[in-house]
Motif scaffolding. Structure first.
Motif, PDB file in Angstrom:
ATOM      1  N   CYS A  23       8.535  53.716  31.173  1.00 24.69           N
ATOM      2  CA  CYS A  23       9.249  54.969  30.879  1.00 24.69           C
ATOM      3  C   CYS A  23      10.763  54.721  30.845  1.00 24.69           C
ATOM      4  CB  CYS A  23       8.912  56.037  31.917  1.00 24.69           C
ATOM      5  SG  CYS A  23       7.182  56.575  31.877  1.00 24.69           S
ATOM      6  N   PHE A  24      11.237  53.841  31.737  1.00 25.21           N
ATOM      7  CA  PHE A  24      12.665  53.520  31.754  1.00 25.21           C
ATOM      8  C   PHE A  24      13.026  52.686  30.521  1.00 25.21           C
ATOM      9  CE2 PHE A  24      16.312  51.622  34.557  1.00 25.21           C
ATOM     10  CZ  PHE A  24      17.225  52.401  33.875  1.00 25.21           C
ATOM     11  N   VAL A  25      12.189  51.706  30.203  1.00 30.74           N
ATOM     12  CA  VAL A  25      12.421  50.884  29.004  1.00 30.74           C
ATOM     13  C   VAL A  25      12.416  51.779  27.759  1.00 30.74           C
ATOM     14  CG1 VAL A  25      11.454  49.051  27.558  1.00 30.74           C
ATOM     15  CG2 VAL A  25      11.463  48.801  30.056  1.00 30.74           C
ATOM     16  N   GLY A  26      11.437  52.684  27.696  1.00 32.61           N
ATOM     17  CA  GLY A  26      11.358  53.610  26.563  1.00 32.61           C
ATOM     18  C   GLY A  26      12.597  54.479  26.458  1.00 32.61           C
ATOM     19  N   LYS A  27      13.106  54.923  27.624  1.00 30.14           N
ATOM     20  CA  LYS A  27      14.311  55.766  27.613  1.00 30.14           C
ATOM     21  C   LYS A  27      15.516  54.990  27.086  1.00 30.14           C
ATOM     22  CE  LYS A  27      17.437  58.658  30.248  1.00 30.14           C
ATOM     23  NZ  LYS A  27      18.653  58.001  29.694  1.00 30.14           N
ATOM     24  N   LYS A  28      15.641  53.730  27.503  1.00 26.50           N
ATOM     25  CA  LYS A  28      16.756  52.896  27.028  1.00 26.50           C
ATOM     26  C   LYS A  28      16.698  52.754  25.504  1.00 26.50           C
ATOM     27  CE  LYS A  28      19.211  51.821  30.610  1.00 26.50           C
ATOM     28  NZ  LYS A  28      20.541  52.446  30.673  1.00 26.50           N
ATOM     29  N   ASN A  29      15.487  52.521  24.985  1.00 27.07           N
ATOM     30  CA  ASN A  29      15.335  52.372  23.531  1.00 27.07           C
ATOM     31  C   ASN A  29      15.536  53.698  22.803  1.00 27.07           C
ATOM     32  OD1 ASN A  29      14.829  49.646  23.856  1.00 27.07           O
ATOM     33  ND2 ASN A  29      12.611  49.903  23.946  1.00 27.07           N
ATOM     34  N   LEU A  30      15.071  54.778  23.418  1.00 23.56           N
ATOM     35  CA  LEU A  30      15.292  56.116  22.845  1.00 23.56           C
ATOM     36  C   LEU A  30      16.784  56.413  22.785  1.00 23.56           C
ATOM     37  CD1 LEU A  30      14.417  58.977  21.915  1.00 23.56           C
ATOM     38  CD2 LEU A  30      14.157  59.575  24.330  1.00 23.56           C
ATOM     39  N   ASP A  31      17.497  56.118  23.874  1.00 17.85           N
ATOM     40  CA  ASP A  31      18.942  56.380  23.909  1.00 17.85           C
ATOM     41  C   ASP A  31      19.679  55.606  22.822  1.00 17.85           C
ATOM     42  OD1 ASP A  31      18.846  58.203  25.956  1.00 17.85           O
ATOM     43  OD2 ASP A  31      19.289  56.766  27.544  1.00 17.85           O
ATOM     44  N   LYS A  32      19.218  54.383  22.564  1.00 22.26           N
ATOM     45  CA  LYS A  32      19.816  53.570  21.500  1.00 22.26           C
ATOM     46  C   LYS A  32      19.598  54.244  20.146  1.00 22.26           C
ATOM     47  CE  LYS A  32      19.649  48.817  19.758  1.00 22.26           C
ATOM     48  NZ  LYS A  32      18.879  47.550  19.824  1.00 22.26           N
ATOM     49  N   ALA A  33      18.379  54.740  19.934  1.00 24.32           N
ATOM     50  CA  ALA A  33      18.068  55.427  18.674  1.00 24.32           C
ATOM     51  C   ALA A  33      18.867  56.724  18.537  1.00 24.32           C
ATOM     52  CB  ALA A  33      16.564  55.714  18.597  1.00 24.32           C
ATOM     53  N   LEU A  34      19.042  57.440  19.644  1.00 21.79           N
ATOM     54  CA  LEU A  34      19.827  58.683  19.623  1.00 21.79           C
ATOM     55  C   LEU A  34      21.276  58.385  19.225  1.00 21.79           C
ATOM     56  CD1 LEU A  34      18.610  60.376  22.966  1.00 21.79           C
ATOM     57  CD2 LEU A  34      17.877  60.949  20.645  1.00 21.79           C
ATOM     58  N   ALA A  35      21.839  57.331  19.817  1.00 22.24           N
ATOM     59  CA  ALA A  35      23.229  56.968  19.530  1.00 22.24           C
ATOM     60  C   ALA A  35      23.405  56.573  18.060  1.00 22.24           C
ATOM     61  CB  ALA A  35      23.669  55.822  20.443  1.00 22.24           C
ATOM     62  N   GLU A  85      11.139  40.273  32.532  1.00 23.43           N
ATOM     63  CA  GLU A  85      11.581  39.834  31.201  1.00 23.43           C
ATOM     64  C   GLU A  85      11.906  41.030  30.302  1.00 23.43           C
ATOM     65  OE1 GLU A  85      12.344  36.728  30.005  1.00 23.43           O
ATOM     66  OE2 GLU A  85      12.179  36.370  32.160  1.00 23.43           O
ATOM     67  N   VAL A  86      11.021  42.026  30.317  1.00 27.27           N
ATOM     68  CA  VAL A  86      11.220  43.216  29.479  1.00 27.27           C
ATOM     69  C   VAL A  86      12.521  43.923  29.873  1.00 27.27           C
ATOM     70  CG1 VAL A  86      10.308  45.515  28.921  1.00 27.27           C
ATOM     71  CG2 VAL A  86       8.761  43.553  28.984  1.00 27.27           C
ATOM     72  N   PHE A  87      12.773  44.051  31.174  1.00 30.39           N
ATOM     73  CA  PHE A  87      14.000  44.697  31.643  1.00 30.39           C
ATOM     74  C   PHE A  87      15.233  43.906  31.206  1.00 30.39           C
ATOM     75  CE2 PHE A  87      13.667  48.293  34.806  1.00 30.39           C
ATOM     76  CZ  PHE A  87      12.411  48.693  34.402  1.00 30.39           C
ATOM     77  N   LYS A  88      15.133  42.578  31.300  1.00 34.62           N
ATOM     78  CA  LYS A  88      16.251  41.732  30.845  1.00 34.62           C
ATOM     79  C   LYS A  88      16.588  42.036  29.393  1.00 34.62           C
ATOM     80  CE  LYS A  88      16.145  37.500  33.539  1.00 34.62           C
ATOM     81  NZ  LYS A  88      15.371  36.257  33.596  1.00 34.62           N
ATOM     82  N   GLY A  89      15.541  42.281  28.599  1.00 34.53           N
ATOM     83  CA  GLY A  89      15.710  42.561  27.174  1.00 34.53           C
ATOM     84  C   GLY A  89      16.503  43.826  26.896  1.00 34.53           C
ATOM     85  N   VAL A  90      16.534  44.753  27.857  1.00 36.09           N
ATOM     86  CA  VAL A  90      17.344  45.966  27.676  1.00 36.09           C
ATOM     87  C   VAL A  90      18.549  45.977  28.627  1.00 36.09           C
ATOM     88  CG1 VAL A  90      15.539  47.445  26.692  1.00 36.09           C
ATOM     89  CG2 VAL A  90      15.755  47.298  29.182  1.00 36.09           C
ATOM     90  N   GLY A  91      18.881  44.760  29.115  1.00 39.56           N
ATOM     91  CA  GLY A  91      20.100  44.609  29.915  1.00 39.56           C
ATOM     92  C   GLY A  91      19.999  45.076  31.349  1.00 39.56           C
ATOM     93  N   LEU A 196       4.248  59.698  19.966  1.00 37.48           N
ATOM     94  CA  LEU A 196       4.434  58.265  20.213  1.00 37.48           C
ATOM     95  C   LEU A 196       4.088  57.995  21.673  1.00 37.48           C
ATOM     96  CD1 LEU A 196       7.978  57.598  18.665  1.00 37.48           C
ATOM     97  CD2 LEU A 196       5.797  56.855  17.697  1.00 37.48           C
ATOM     98  N   SER A 197       3.570  56.789  21.945  1.00 38.88           N
ATOM     99  CA  SER A 197       3.270  56.412  23.325  1.00 38.88           C
ATOM    100  C   SER A 197       3.820  55.031  23.622  1.00 38.88           C
ATOM    101  CB  SER A 197       1.758  56.409  23.558  1.00 38.88           C
ATOM    102  OG  SER A 197       1.257  57.722  23.524  1.00 38.88           O
ATOM    103  N   GLY A 198       4.178  54.816  24.884  1.00 36.84           N
ATOM    104  CA  GLY A 198       4.631  53.497  25.320  1.00 36.84           C
ATOM    105  C   GLY A 198       6.125  53.292  25.161  1.00 36.84           C
ATOM    106  N   GLY A 199       6.589  52.147  25.673  1.00 27.48           N
ATOM    107  CA  GLY A 199       8.023  51.835  25.619  1.00 27.48           C
ATOM    108  C   GLY A 199       8.424  51.320  24.256  1.00 27.48           C
ATOM    109  N   GLN A 200       8.421  52.200  23.277  1.00 22.97           N
ATOM    110  CA  GLN A 200       8.636  51.825  21.878  1.00 22.97           C
ATOM    111  C   GLN A 200      10.053  51.293  21.639  1.00 22.97           C
ATOM    112  OE1 GLN A 200       6.365  51.760  19.642  1.00 22.97           O
ATOM    113  NE2 GLN A 200       4.729  53.038  20.460  1.00 22.97           N
ATOM    114  N   PRO A 201      10.192  50.338  20.693  1.00 19.60           N
ATOM    115  CA  PRO A 201      11.542  49.900  20.318  1.00 19.60           C
ATOM    116  C   PRO A 201      12.303  51.001  19.578  1.00 19.60           C
ATOM    117  CG  PRO A 201       9.870  48.788  18.964  1.00 19.60           C
ATOM    118  CD  PRO A 201       9.137  49.584  20.001  1.00 19.60           C
TER     119      PRO A 201
END
Length: 214
Positions: A23-35, A85-91, A196-201
């Motif tokens: 959910c946190f990874v998904g939020k990071k990717n969502l925020d990127k898409a929003l920006a 590893e996944v968390f590293k990918g979103v900093g 959509l489901s999961g921590g999508q890019p």
């Protein structure tokens, strides 16, 4: 002079749990898409409760022990390595120290924040995730919850949390409305129909915005 066209509104309903790493990874990717698409659309985001493990105690238990008990030691270690590893990918740095426990109070607080504005709610979710997943904070700790509330300018949080009945009915209603038909989180409903489901890019979110805006 050509009249500028009004931006289309895109609503996003997110079902999530405060202890769900994807959910946190998904939020990071969502925020990127929003920006990336804020010049094209206006957004209204609402966060809804989900309980990954309703049996977790209010007083808290070791995060790592809970994983090992649930998945077995070998599988738990694999999951932790993968999430690192996944968390590293979103900093982000994935931190498995500290306690986990019931997320009820965090959900009560998130819904309360929604009444003071979707931005406040969205920012509160970020603070809760950041503390729990990267700083070893306990999601059931009142002081941690209030610290997050203060950071985002949420007013009246202490008085609200002090009454354990505040928001209970609302949490249950939201669970019935948004979580009854889903089996996992994060789960997103865009403009009331595109799911959509999961921590999508972020690219997946961008495509979903385009489809929803048509």
């Amino acid at each position: 002079m050509a009249q500028s066209t009004a931006k289309k509104l895109i609503t996003i309903d997110v079902s999530s749990d405060s202890i769900c790493p994807w959910c946190f990874v998904g939020k990071k990717n969502l925020d990127k898409a929003l920006a990336q698409s804020k010049d094209q659309y206006d957004f209204e985001i609402k966060w809804h409760p989900f309980f990954l493990d309703p049996s977790l105690p209010k007083e808290g238990v070791s995060k790592e022990d809970t994983y090992k008990r649930k998945f077995g030691t070998a599988r738990a270690n694999q999951i932790i390595a993968r999430m690192t590893e996944v968390f590293k990918g979103v900093g982000l740095e994935y931190n498995m120290s500290g306690l986990t426990g019931s997320t009820l109070d965090s959900h009560r607080l998130i819904l309360f924040a929604g009444k003071q504005g979707s931005d406040i709610q969205h920012n509160l979710v970020e603070e809760l995730f950041t503390g729990y997943f990267t700083q070893g904070k306990f999601i059931g700790d009142r002081d941690f919850l209030l610290e997050c509330a203060n950071k985002v300018g949420l007013e009246g949080a202490a008085e609200y949390l002090d009454n354990p009945n505040n928001g209970l009915q609302e949490v249950n209603e939201e669970l019935g409305k948004y979580s009854a038909n889903i089996s996992g989180v994060p789960h997103y409903v865009i403009n009331g129909k595109h799911q959509l489901s999961g921590g999508q890019p972020s690219e997946v979110f961008l495509r979903a915005f385009q489809v929803a805006a048509k």
